[in-house]
Design a protein around this motif. Structure first.
Motif, PDB file in Angstrom:
ATOM      1  N   GLY A  26       0.803  -1.214   0.000  1.00 28.53           N
ATOM      2  CA  GLY A  26       0.000   0.000   0.000  1.00 28.53           C
ATOM      3  C   GLY A  26       0.837   1.266   0.000  1.00 28.53           C
ATOM      4  O   GLY A  26       1.849   1.376  -0.682  1.00 28.53           O
ATOM      5  N   ASP A  49      -3.286   1.616  -8.813  1.00 29.52           N
ATOM      6  CA  ASP A  49      -3.918   0.317  -8.611  1.00 29.52           C
ATOM      7  C   ASP A  49      -3.056  -0.861  -9.069  1.00 29.52           C
ATOM      8  O   ASP A  49      -3.568  -1.961  -9.280  1.00 29.52           O
ATOM      9  N   TYR A  77       0.782  -5.130  -2.359  1.00 31.70           N
ATOM     10  CA  TYR A  77      -0.575  -4.647  -2.597  1.00 31.70           C
ATOM     11  C   TYR A  77      -0.514  -3.178  -3.008  1.00 31.70           C
ATOM     12  O   TYR A  77       0.225  -2.399  -2.409  1.00 31.70           O
ATOM     13  N   ASP A 120      -7.758  -0.791  -4.810  1.00 33.53           N
ATOM     14  CA  ASP A 120      -8.147  -1.957  -5.587  1.00 33.53           C
ATOM     15  C   ASP A 120      -8.646  -1.520  -6.954  1.00 33.53           C
ATOM     16  O   ASP A 120      -8.756  -0.327  -7.250  1.00 33.53           O
ATOM     17  N   THR A 150     -13.698  -6.669  -7.444  1.00 30.94           N
ATOM     18  CA  THR A 150     -12.446  -5.910  -7.423  1.00 30.94           C
ATOM     19  C   THR A 150     -11.345  -6.777  -6.842  1.00 30.94           C
ATOM     20  O   THR A 150     -11.608  -7.767  -6.161  1.00 30.94           O
ATOM     21  N   THR A 151     -10.107  -6.389  -7.116  1.00 28.04           N
ATOM     22  CA  THR A 151      -8.967  -7.073  -6.519  1.00 28.04           C
ATOM     23  C   THR A 151      -7.811  -6.101  -6.393  1.00 28.04           C
ATOM     24  O   THR A 151      -7.785  -5.055  -7.042  1.00 28.04           O
ATOM     25  N   TYR A 152      -6.869  -6.441  -5.534  1.00 26.89           N
ATOM     26  CA  TYR A 152      -5.660  -5.638  -5.375  1.00 26.89           C
ATOM     27  C   TYR A 152      -4.581  -6.219  -6.287  1.00 26.89           C
ATOM     28  O   TYR A 152      -4.104  -7.325  -6.066  1.00 26.89           O
ATOM     29  N   GLY A 193      -1.383  -9.735  -3.749  1.00 26.66           N
ATOM     30  CA  GLY A 193      -2.794  -9.595  -4.051  1.00 26.66           C
ATOM     31  C   GLY A 193      -3.255 -10.282  -5.319  1.00 26.66           C
ATOM     32  O   GLY A 193      -4.421 -10.663  -5.432  1.00 26.66           O
ATOM     33  N   ASP A 248      -6.049 -10.637   0.479  1.00 30.65           N
ATOM     34  CA  ASP A 248      -6.087  -9.211   0.207  1.00 30.65           C
ATOM     35  C   ASP A 248      -6.303  -8.445   1.514  1.00 30.65           C
ATOM     36  O   ASP A 248      -6.953  -8.938   2.420  1.00 30.65           O
TER      37      ASP A 248
END
Length: 259
Positions: free
Chosen positions: A125, A135, A164, A168, A177-179, A208, A258
């Motif tokens: 992040g 993203d 990650y 997302d 959705t996904t990371y 992710g 995630d």
């Protein structure tokens, strides 16, 4: 007289490249140093990114240290006999690259004959600070860009985990959705030849999206890697020719790790 003249001409016209080691010490170096000795080490990856590297040069991170940011090589070339090396020096744990907020911990772009090994990389992040997309995030990103190519790159003995992106993204998978965090991505482009890659002996956990992704490349070896708690497919080739996959272990692809 002719012999003397020939020697003088050769001295003036002939040159031999000398490989150089560059040292990076997060807690004991300074970006004002030359970087060419362990007691003259640089302090940051940002400084290392400004170097102009050639055949046989080595960029060495001190073991036991933690570095913020990313190590970025763009448009550099070693040779088969003398690749450019990203490695370590000293004793202790692998040097850590914390790439939170950056596209990748190690990014190798439009480059040839590069070997990277023995690093620990996390990229969990963080507010994106390098102008990249918010993203997507990678532990190691090897790619061709803007009509360039990338070739003869080896990624070995990396420890990569908790990759990650900042946010997302919509995705066609089971979840809306996904990371999109990937351990290692090898990424060529259309109408450009990108070839000869090795990913060997890496430990990739808690990412992710994918552990190892390959696209538009050829002559690839994926050997003896361990992949655990991967959000999507552990390994995914797309438009890849001459791919060897051997000795890898996957424990938990399609995992709900995630953040």
């Amino acid at each position: 007289m002719r012999r003397v003249l020939a020697v003088i001409v050769c001295i003036g016209a002939c040159s031999w490249a000398v490989a150089t080691d560059y040292f990076v010490d997060a807690d004991g170096g300074s970006d004002l140093n030359s970087g060419t000795a362990s007691d003259q080490a640089w302090a940051t990856l940002a400084k290392a990114n400004t170097g102009s590297y050639g055949p046989g040069d080595r960029i060495l991170l001190q073991r036991g240290d933690a570095f913020m940011g990313k190590l970025f090589l763009n448009g550099v070339s070693g040779t088969e006999a003398d690749p450019i090396v990203i490695g370590t020096y000293g004793e202790g744990d692998k040097p850590l690259i914390d790439a939170a907020g950056y596209l990748a911990g190690v990014q190798i772009q439009n480059s040839h004959y590069v070997e990277a090994s023995d690093l620990e990389i996390t990229a969990d992040g963080g507010v994106t600070v390098d102008g990249s997309t918010r993203d997507q995030r990678y532990g190691v990103l090897v790619r061709a860009l803007d009509g360039g190519s990338v070739s003869h790159v080896t990624i070995r003995n990396m420890t990569i985990y908790e990759v990650y992106p900042e946010i997302d993204a919509e995705h066609e998978g089971k979840n809306p959705t996904t990371y999109l965090g990937t351990g290692v991505r090898l990424w060529g482009i259309q109408n450009s030849t990108s070839s000869h890659f090795v990913v060997e002996g890496c430990d990739i956990r808690r990412v992710g999206f994918k552990a190892i992704e390959m696209q538009r490349i050829n002559n690839v070896e994926i050997l003896d890697n361990f992949m655990q708690h991967i959000g999507g497919p552990a390994m995914q080739p797309s438009r890849v020719d001459d791919l060897l996959v051997r000795g890898n272990t996957v424990d938990g692809s399609g995992d709900y790790s995630d953040p």
